[in-house]
Design a protein around this motif. Sequence first.
Motif, PDB file in Angstrom:
ATOM      1  N   THR A   1      10.114   0.024  -8.724  1.00 51.81           N
ATOM      2  CA  THR A   1       8.777   0.634  -8.709  1.00 51.81           C
ATOM      3  C   THR A   1       8.604   1.698  -7.633  1.00 51.81           C
ATOM      4  O   THR A   1       7.610   2.441  -7.662  1.00 51.81           O
ATOM      5  CB  THR A   1       7.691  -0.439  -8.498  1.00 51.81           C
TER       6      THR A   1
ATOM      7  N   TRP B   1       5.388   4.609  -6.555  1.00 51.48           N
ATOM      8  CA  TRP B   1       4.628   4.544  -5.306  1.00 51.48           C
ATOM      9  C   TRP B   1       4.807   5.823  -4.497  1.00 51.48           C
ATOM     10  O   TRP B   1       3.858   6.306  -3.863  1.00 51.48           O
ATOM     11  CB  TRP B   1       5.048   3.333  -4.477  1.00 51.48           C
TER      12      TRP B   1
ATOM     13  N   VAL C   1       4.100  -1.593   0.322  1.00 55.47           N
ATOM     14  CA  VAL C   1       4.798  -1.947  -0.912  1.00 55.47           C
ATOM     15  C   VAL C   1       5.540  -3.274  -0.748  1.00 55.47           C
ATOM     16  O   VAL C   1       5.575  -4.102  -1.662  1.00 55.47           O
ATOM     17  CB  VAL C   1       5.772  -0.824  -1.327  1.00 55.47           C
TER      18      VAL C   1
ATOM     19  N   VAL D   1       3.782   1.007 -13.089  1.00 51.53           N
ATOM     20  CA  VAL D   1       4.794   1.281 -12.069  1.00 51.53           C
ATOM     21  C   VAL D   1       6.213   1.156 -12.612  1.00 51.53           C
ATOM     22  O   VAL D   1       7.174   1.524 -11.931  1.00 51.53           O
ATOM     23  CB  VAL D   1       4.618   0.342 -10.850  1.00 51.53           C
TER      24      VAL D   1
ATOM     25  N   LEU E   1      -3.087  -0.650   0.493  1.00 49.82           N
ATOM     26  CA  LEU E   1      -2.693   0.524  -0.283  1.00 49.82           C
ATOM     27  C   LEU E   1      -3.893   1.438  -0.494  1.00 49.82           C
ATOM     28  O   LEU E   1      -3.783   2.665  -0.380  1.00 49.82           O
ATOM     29  CB  LEU E   1      -2.116   0.094  -1.628  1.00 49.82           C
TER      30      LEU E   1
END
Length: 465
Positions: free
Chosen positions: A126, A130, A184, A201, A356
């Motif tokens: 992923t 990100w 993350v 993602v 996030l």
Amino acid sequence: MADDDRTPEEEFQELMRRLMSGGAIDPEQLSRMAGMEIDPAMLSQLMQQFQGAFAGSADGSISWEATRKQALHIANQDGLGVTSGQRTDLDQAYALAGLWLGEATTLSPTAESPRIVTRGEWVEETLPVWQEVAEPVATSIADALTDALRTQVPDEMQDLVQSAGRLMRGVGGTLFATQLGQVVGKLSLEVVSGADAGIPVLPAGAAVILPQNFAELGAGLEIPDDQLALYIAARELASARLFRHAKWLRLHVLSQIGDYARGIHVDTDALEEMASRLDPSQPEELRAALESGALLPQQSEEQRLALTRLENLLALVEGWVDVVTADATSRVPHLDRIAEAIRRRRAEGGPAEDALGALVGLRLRPRRLREASAMWRSVTEAVGIAARDSLWDYPDLMPTSEDIDDPAALVARLESQARGETPASDDLDDALARLFAEEAERSGDASPDEDTDPSDRRPEGDRPV
């Protein structure tokens, strides 16, 4: 000239040259310049980290390797893998959920087999997304650091700062990338499946479950693990089918995130004010500012509009998945309790999601999920599964935010279409009719009484979200 005879400006220039050329830095010299008593060992380690950032960012690019290392360090810290028992149980849940989904949706299964992955594998797969989400913010912070440095140094140092602009951008980006890795990595401890992150993602059609986190999901729910596994597997497979069928959908979501993120600009006044009092021996203030989002100003009107469009789109996606999952798992005894627990968990988010949101200024949980689910339920009951799922065939057919507010108009249109009735033309239809008629007259390919009604050319519901 002896070291003791140099002016503070000359000493600072020499320090900067050594820092950017990779030369040795005298911790006592820096401590003397700063007017602070700093532990030489700690300061030496700090200088090595900065020099490494300079060396790895000579072209001004952002080193995302720092993100990867930080995220994997957190994801793999418990050293646990996937047991054979976990893999067997979840594979069985996938198989049964896939069969049940065949009764709940007309969208076909994906060619890719669903998988069981570790937290570390989830991070690796992923990270590209990100990075794409965070890069506009990282670039903005890196540029702001360069501007802040330019305003702080003496005039005689401006040439040096100008030539080091790319290096400073790289250092700022690396600092942000490291913080992103922390977020993350912590997120990998919370998500249960690929679709659990709120945005796509993973590649379209991919379906994964993280058994390390699934084991903690049912704590306190008093629901058998096999029932919970069936529900999670059905949700994941439904999401995978949707993104595999609507091949345009993943890019559509990510492009709207990009529209929002590109409007983010760092609060340079706050950054300069912080830089003026920052103590190198106490870097917690800068880290806290990144975590809290203090460097990101209030949203602009354009960003609010972009965020509204994104929330509507995510609500449509997750609302459809909710309805399909509920229909597919209707045989599960505790379905209502499971669905409500999952819905509440996803609406509230977790600590890593909050971090996030602060880091990139974007909350990924749609606020209108319940309304969107109710709309999809109304459509399903009115026109059936096939007509409902056909709304994902093209972007122009998707329901709008107005349809979420009032599904009755959408249901009426679909029912009329199912009866074979020609929908009434609107202003756009009329304008297109005139345009086609004029073009036909100029080319001589059509008679004046030729039917130029474009209602059969433009799919009903041609109103993007």
